[in-house]
Design a protein around this motif. Structure first.
Motif, short mmCIF file in Angstrom:
data_model
loop_
_atom_site.label_atom_id
_atom_site.label_comp_id
_atom_site.label_asym_id
_atom_site.label_seq_id
_atom_site.Cartn_x
_atom_site.Cartn_y
_atom_site.Cartn_z
N GLN A 1 -10.14 -11.14 -12.93
CA GLN A 1 -10.29 -9.74 -12.53
C GLN A 1 -10.45 -8.91 -13.80
O GLN A 1 -10.00 -9.31 -14.88
CB GLN A 1 -9.10 -9.26 -11.70
N SER B 1 -16.05 -2.77 -11.68
CA SER B 1 -14.83 -3.56 -11.87
C SER B 1 -14.75 -4.68 -10.84
O SER B 1 -15.54 -4.73 -9.89
CB SER B 1 -13.60 -2.66 -11.76
N ALA B 2 -13.78 -5.56 -11.02
CA ALA B 2 -13.58 -6.67 -10.08
C ALA B 2 -12.10 -6.94 -9.90
O ALA B 2 -11.37 -7.07 -10.88
CB ALA B 2 -14.29 -7.93 -10.57
N GLU B 3 -11.68 -7.02 -8.66
CA GLU B 3 -10.32 -7.49 -8.33
C GLU B 3 -10.26 -9.01 -8.38
O GLU B 3 -9.26 -9.59 -8.78
CB GLU B 3 -9.92 -7.01 -6.93
N ASN B 4 -11.34 -9.64 -7.96
CA ASN B 4 -11.36 -11.11 -7.93
C ASN B 4 -12.79 -11.60 -7.89
O ASN B 4 -13.50 -11.41 -6.90
CB ASN B 4 -10.60 -11.63 -6.70
N THR B 5 -13.22 -12.20 -8.97
CA THR B 5 -14.51 -12.88 -9.03
C THR B 5 -14.29 -14.22 -9.72
O THR B 5 -13.16 -14.56 -10.07
CB THR B 5 -15.57 -12.02 -9.72
N ASN C 1 -14.14 -6.83 -4.67
CA ASN C 1 -12.76 -7.04 -4.25
C ASN C 1 -12.40 -8.51 -4.08
O ASN C 1 -11.30 -8.93 -4.41
CB ASN C 1 -12.50 -6.30 -2.93
N SER C 2 -13.33 -9.31 -3.56
CA SER C 2 -13.02 -10.73 -3.34
C SER C 2 -14.30 -11.53 -3.23
O SER C 2 -15.36 -11.02 -2.92
CB SER C 2 -12.18 -10.90 -2.06
#
Length: 258
Positions: free
Chosen positions: A11, A59-63, A253-254
């Motif tokens: 993230q 941005s990224a929470e989960n990649t 996000n996911s």
């Protein structure tokens, strides 16, 4: 020579980066990840490949990215800990798992969920800027909620692709598209109310979410109608939607591999 394959979920806050892909003379996420890998692997061969690129300031929470090595990791947990210790503070590794040679992080079927965080009607605290877009004009949130639902299902999305070509595939399915009040991200400097556009699907085109969000903002301002959005989604529609919402409100996000 045998190779070893790992998927690492990460993230990051994208505000100070020029997206994922390496580019001359600018700071990118791939550059920082590879610099860190090169340091902790002490110059040994490696290659990293992302599941999908993000634009500047997104941005990224989960990649996830795939790591290719010629030598196996002795202890994945220790590697992850060392990786995090040396990454900059706005990037964090979440997990690591080994995969086989048949796994391809680009071609493997996956579902992604994006969030777009925004507010309207007031000038916000500057600390909001990295993850929230502020629209100073008034917005009709209720009609924007109706507009978001129009994107669900299989539609022709030529109008929501930046610089579409003649050969592109524009009939795509959006599994979920809804506009909701934000109760995910909180801070004492956030405005009293903020909102999230949640979009879930298997394949997204360049700037697609930001064009969708921009269209909903214009709908909320009264510049567009629900019928305008309906007309843009019919097969072979060439209606131009040209407002690309700012990048800093967009969050991957996911990502779910099938």
């Amino acid at each position: 020579m045998k190779k070893y394959f790992y998927v690492i979920n990460i993230q990051y806050l994208g505000y100070r980066f020029h997206g994922w892909q390496k580019q001359p003379n600018v700071k990118t996420l791939h550059l920082m990840v590879d610099r860190t890998l090169n340091f902790i692997l002490e110059g040994k061969y490696f290659k990293s490949l992302i599941s999908g690129r993000t634009d500047a300031m997104v941005s990224a929470e989960n990649t996830a990215f795939e790591l290719f090595l010629k030598e196996p990791l002795e202890d994945k947990n220790s590697f992850l800990e060392l990786f995090n210790y040396n990454l900059p503070q706005d990037i964090r590794a979440l997990s690591i798992r080994e995969v086989d040679k048949d796994f391809n992080i680009i071609n493997h079927s996956k579902v992604k969920e994006y969030l777009y965080l925004f507010t309207y009607g007031e000038k916000c605290h500057p600390f909001c800027a990295p993850i929230m877009t502020t629209i100073l004009d008034d917005l009709n949130i209720e009609i924007m909620k109706q507009g978001a639902k129009l994107f669900e299902g299989e539609n022709y999305l030529w109008s929501y692709c930046y610089k579409p070509t003649e050969n592109g595939v524009y009939t795509r399915e959006i599994i979920q598209c809804e506009l909701i009040e934000n109760n995910i991200y909180t801070a004492n400097y956030f405005p009293d109310k903020s909102y999230i556009l949640r979009v879930k699907g298997k394949g997204f085109m360049r700037n697609q979410i930001r064009l969708m969000m921009g269209t909903l903002i214009d709908l909320g301002k009264g510049k567009l109608t629900l019928q305008d959005i309906k007309n843009s989604l019919v097969p072979n529609s060439k209606i131009k939607m040209d407002y690309i919402a700012p990048a800093s409100g967009l969050i991957l996000n996911s990502i779910e591999f099938e």
